[in-house]
Design a protein around this motif. Structure first.
Motif, PDB file in Angstrom:
ATOM      1  N   GLU A  19      12.662 -24.491 -33.955  1.00 28.49           N
ATOM      2  CA  GLU A  19      12.912 -25.580 -33.365  1.00 28.49           C
ATOM      3  C   GLU A  19      11.165 -26.541 -34.453  1.00 28.49           C
ATOM      4  O   GLU A  19      11.688 -27.149 -34.648  1.00 28.49           O
ATOM      5  CB  GLU A  19      13.276 -26.038 -31.936  1.00 28.49           C
ATOM      6  CG  GLU A  19      14.526 -25.055 -31.693  1.00 28.49           C
ATOM      7  CD  GLU A  19      14.905 -25.284 -29.721  1.00 28.49           C
ATOM      8  OE1 GLU A  19      13.974 -25.224 -29.396  1.00 28.49           O
ATOM      9  OE2 GLU A  19      16.327 -25.100 -29.912  1.00 28.49           O
ATOM     10  N   ARG A  23      11.849 -29.683 -36.470  1.00 29.96           N
ATOM     11  CA  ARG A  23      11.060 -31.267 -35.976  1.00 29.96           C
ATOM     12  C   ARG A  23      10.188 -31.524 -37.540  1.00 29.96           C
ATOM     13  O   ARG A  23       9.995 -32.986 -37.450  1.00 29.96           O
ATOM     14  CB  ARG A  23      10.267 -30.866 -35.101  1.00 29.96           C
ATOM     15  CG  ARG A  23      10.928 -30.805 -33.703  1.00 29.96           C
ATOM     16  CD  ARG A  23       9.895 -31.662 -32.156  1.00 29.96           C
ATOM     17  NE  ARG A  23       9.542 -30.044 -31.981  1.00 29.96           N
ATOM     18  CZ  ARG A  23       9.933 -28.798 -31.146  1.00 29.96           C
ATOM     19  NH1 ARG A  23      11.153 -29.076 -31.066  1.00 29.96           N
ATOM     20  NH2 ARG A  23       9.568 -28.133 -31.319  1.00 29.96           N
ATOM     21  N   GLU A  27      12.752 -35.548 -44.509  1.00 29.34           N
ATOM     22  CA  GLU A  27      13.593 -35.846 -43.811  1.00 29.34           C
ATOM     23  C   GLU A  27      15.086 -35.957 -45.137  1.00 29.34           C
ATOM     24  O   GLU A  27      15.965 -36.165 -45.284  1.00 29.34           O
ATOM     25  CB  GLU A  27      13.844 -37.838 -44.043  1.00 29.34           C
ATOM     26  CG  GLU A  27      13.017 -37.979 -42.743  1.00 29.34           C
ATOM     27  CD  GLU A  27      12.864 -39.397 -42.941  1.00 29.34           C
ATOM     28  OE1 GLU A  27      13.091 -40.476 -43.123  1.00 29.34           O
ATOM     29  OE2 GLU A  27      12.505 -40.075 -41.851  1.00 29.34           O
ATOM     30  N   THR A  30      17.869 -30.517 -44.178  1.00 31.31           N
ATOM     31  CA  THR A  30      18.340 -30.348 -42.511  1.00 31.31           C
ATOM     32  C   THR A  30      18.666 -28.419 -42.993  1.00 31.31           C
ATOM     33  O   THR A  30      19.265 -28.370 -42.902  1.00 31.31           O
ATOM     34  CB  THR A  30      19.913 -30.767 -42.567  1.00 31.31           C
ATOM     35  OG1 THR A  30      20.155 -32.092 -42.912  1.00 31.31           O
ATOM     36  CG2 THR A  30      20.702 -30.445 -40.914  1.00 31.31           C
ATOM     37  N   GLN A  72      25.414 -34.195 -34.871  1.00 31.33           N
ATOM     38  CA  GLN A  72      24.694 -33.724 -34.038  1.00 31.33           C
ATOM     39  C   GLN A  72      24.735 -32.704 -33.672  1.00 31.33           C
ATOM     40  O   GLN A  72      24.624 -31.534 -34.210  1.00 31.33           O
ATOM     41  CB  GLN A  72      26.472 -33.462 -33.030  1.00 31.33           C
ATOM     42  CG  GLN A  72      25.434 -33.146 -31.414  1.00 31.33           C
ATOM     43  CD  GLN A  72      24.687 -34.625 -30.817  1.00 31.33           C
ATOM     44  OE1 GLN A  72      24.804 -35.786 -30.836  1.00 31.33           O
ATOM     45  NE2 GLN A  72      23.497 -34.174 -29.869  1.00 31.33           N
ATOM     46  N   GLY A  73      23.617 -31.893 -33.175  1.00 34.85           N
ATOM     47  CA  GLY A  73      22.901 -30.726 -33.347  1.00 34.85           C
ATOM     48  C   GLY A  73      23.343 -30.550 -32.031  1.00 34.85           C
ATOM     49  O   GLY A  73      23.034 -30.659 -30.758  1.00 34.85           O
ATOM     50  N   ARG A  83      21.688 -22.682 -34.536  1.00 31.65           N
ATOM     51  CA  ARG A  83      21.508 -24.047 -33.917  1.00 31.65           C
ATOM     52  C   ARG A  83      21.822 -24.801 -35.170  1.00 31.65           C
ATOM     53  O   ARG A  83      21.671 -24.558 -36.450  1.00 31.65           O
ATOM     54  CB  ARG A  83      19.682 -24.620 -33.934  1.00 31.65           C
ATOM     55  CG  ARG A  83      18.885 -24.175 -33.042  1.00 31.65           C
ATOM     56  CD  ARG A  83      19.259 -24.774 -31.979  1.00 31.65           C
ATOM     57  NE  ARG A  83      18.548 -24.328 -30.379  1.00 31.65           N
ATOM     58  CZ  ARG A  83      18.940 -23.184 -29.571  1.00 31.65           C
ATOM     59  NH1 ARG A  83      19.806 -22.234 -29.691  1.00 31.65           N
ATOM     60  NH2 ARG A  83      17.863 -22.863 -28.906  1.00 31.65           N
ATOM     61  N   ARG A  85      23.748 -28.515 -37.450  1.00 30.46           N
ATOM     62  CA  ARG A  85      24.107 -29.526 -37.022  1.00 30.46           C
ATOM     63  C   ARG A  85      25.766 -29.929 -37.807  1.00 30.46           C
ATOM     64  O   ARG A  85      25.722 -29.697 -39.404  1.00 30.46           O
ATOM     65  CB  ARG A  85      22.774 -30.021 -37.930  1.00 30.46           C
ATOM     66  CG  ARG A  85      22.797 -31.608 -37.949  1.00 30.46           C
ATOM     67  CD  ARG A  85      21.579 -32.916 -38.111  1.00 30.46           C
ATOM     68  NE  ARG A  85      20.063 -31.306 -37.561  1.00 30.46           N
ATOM     69  CZ  ARG A  85      19.767 -32.205 -36.283  1.00 30.46           C
ATOM     70  NH1 ARG A  85      20.469 -32.809 -35.362  1.00 30.46           N
ATOM     71  NH2 ARG A  85      19.385 -31.607 -35.915  1.00 30.46           N
ATOM     72  N   GLY A 101      16.154 -33.182 -26.208  1.00 33.00           N
ATOM     73  CA  GLY A 101      15.551 -32.252 -27.568  1.00 33.00           C
ATOM     74  C   GLY A 101      16.962 -32.732 -28.478  1.00 33.00           C
ATOM     75  O   GLY A 101      18.149 -33.369 -28.446  1.00 33.00           O
ATOM     76  N   GLU A 102      17.036 -32.274 -29.755  1.00 32.57           N
ATOM     77  CA  GLU A 102      17.672 -32.700 -30.556  1.00 32.57           C
ATOM     78  C   GLU A 102      18.845 -31.395 -30.622  1.00 32.57           C
ATOM     79  O   GLU A 102      19.849 -31.811 -31.047  1.00 32.57           O
ATOM     80  CB  GLU A 102      17.146 -31.909 -32.135  1.00 32.57           C
ATOM     81  CG  GLU A 102      16.997 -32.470 -33.025  1.00 32.57           C
ATOM     82  CD  GLU A 102      16.436 -31.993 -33.982  1.00 32.57           C
ATOM     83  OE1 GLU A 102      16.793 -31.979 -35.229  1.00 32.57           O
ATOM     84  OE2 GLU A 102      14.983 -31.868 -34.113  1.00 32.57           O
ATOM     85  N   TRP A 103      18.447 -30.426 -29.914  1.00 35.84           N
ATOM     86  CA  TRP A 103      19.947 -29.367 -29.972  1.00 35.84           C
ATOM     87  C   TRP A 103      20.073 -29.389 -27.930  1.00 35.84           C
ATOM     88  O   TRP A 103      19.877 -28.845 -28.021  1.00 35.84           O
ATOM     89  CB  TRP A 103      19.251 -27.913 -30.459  1.00 35.84           C
ATOM     90  CG  TRP A 103      18.575 -27.815 -31.408  1.00 35.84           C
ATOM     91  CD1 TRP A 103      16.943 -28.298 -31.939  1.00 35.84           C
ATOM     92  CD2 TRP A 103      18.805 -27.873 -33.157  1.00 35.84           C
ATOM     93  NE1 TRP A 103      16.930 -28.083 -33.023  1.00 35.84           N
ATOM     94  CE2 TRP A 103      17.788 -28.157 -33.255  1.00 35.84           C
ATOM     95  CE3 TRP A 103      20.252 -27.786 -33.257  1.00 35.84           C
ATOM     96  CZ2 TRP A 103      17.934 -28.129 -35.289  1.00 35.84           C
ATOM     97  CZ3 TRP A 103      20.136 -27.665 -34.796  1.00 35.84           C
ATOM     98  CH2 TRP A 103      19.598 -28.296 -35.191  1.00 35.84           C
TER      99      TRP A 103
END
Length: 195
Positions: A19, A23, A27, A30, A72-73, A83, A85, A101-103
Motif C-alpha cells: 500500500e 501510494r 501516475e 497502476t 475502484q481499488g 489489492r 483496481r 483509504g484507497e482500497w
C-alpha cells in the motif's frame, strides 16, 4: 481459490508495504497486489476508456440506483489479502463514501468489470488472477470484456474462491447479466471499439 505455489505462505511483500509503494507509484502506472504478487499495469488506451464509459452509461440507464465506479481499488481474495483496481465496480450510490483509504472492502459490490488491455499479461491478469480474486471476495458477478477475442464473458455464482458459471458472448450479442445486477447489454456498439 487455489493459491499459486508459494504465494499464500510467502507473498512478495507485506500488504502494508504494498500500500505504501502504491501510494508513491508514478501516475503512468497502476500497481496491484494479486495472489501475493506485485502487478504493474500501464495506463489504459482511449478505446479501453470508451468501453468503460459505454458500460457506465448502460448501467446508469437500467439501474439508476447503482453506480459503476471506474478504477475502484478493492481488497480481494478470500482473506482480503489482495489489492486489485477494477476497471469498474458496480455498487449502490455512495457505497464507497464512508470507506477510508484507497482500497475498499468489496462487501456490497454487485459486479466487477475488467476490459482487457493489449499488454503482455492481460490474459493472466484479467482471465485468471483478478477473476479468482473477485470470486474469493464473493463478488456476485464478474464481467470481462475481452477485446482480443471480441467477447463479453459473464462469471457468476462464486463459491470456494471460484465462479461456478461462465457464459461467453461474441460482440453484437444480447447479454443478459443476471441478478443481482439484472441488466441487458446490446453489445453491437463494442464492434466500433476494436482495432
Amino acid at each position: 481459490m487455489t493459491p499459486s505455489p508459494g504465494t499464500e505462505a510467502r507473498p512478495q511483500m507485506a500488504i502494508d508495504d504494498f500500500e505504501e509503494l502504491a501510494r508513491k507509484a508514478p501516475e503512468s502506472v497502476t500497481l496491484q497486489f494479486i495472489d501475493g504478487k506485485l502487478v504493474v499495469k500501464p495506463l489504459p488506451d482511449q478505446l479501453h476508456g470508451a468501453i468503460v464509459m459505454w458500460l457506465l452509461e448502460r448501467c446508469l440507464q437500467q439501474r439508476p440506483d447503482l453506480r459503476l465506479y471506474p478504477e475502484q481499488g478493492l481488497k480481494v481474495e478470500s482473506y482480503r489479502t489482495g489489492r486489485a483496481r477494477a476497471d469498474g465496480a458496480l455498487a449502490p450510490l455512495d457505497h464507497f463514501v464512508r470507506q477510508e483509504g484507497e482500497w475498499a472492502d468489496p462487501d456490497g459490490v454487485l459486479m466487477t468489470v475488467e476490459v482487457t488491455s493489449h499488454d503482455y499479461d492481460t490474459g493472466l491478469r484479467d482471465h485468471i488472477h483478478k477473476r479468482d480474486g473477485y470470486a474469493g471476495a464473493e463478488i456476485p458477478v464478474y464481467l470481462l470484456i475481452d477485446r482480443n477475442a471480441e467477447k463479453v464473458v459473464v462469471y457468476t455464482d462464486p463459491r470456494d474462491g471460484e465462479y461456478q458459471t461462465r457464459t461467453s458472448f461474441p460482440y453484437g450479442a444480447t447479454v443478459k447479466v443476471p441478478d443481482p445486477v439484472a441488466i441487458t447489454l446490446e453489445t453491437e456498439k463494442l464492434k466500433d471499439y476494436t482495432r
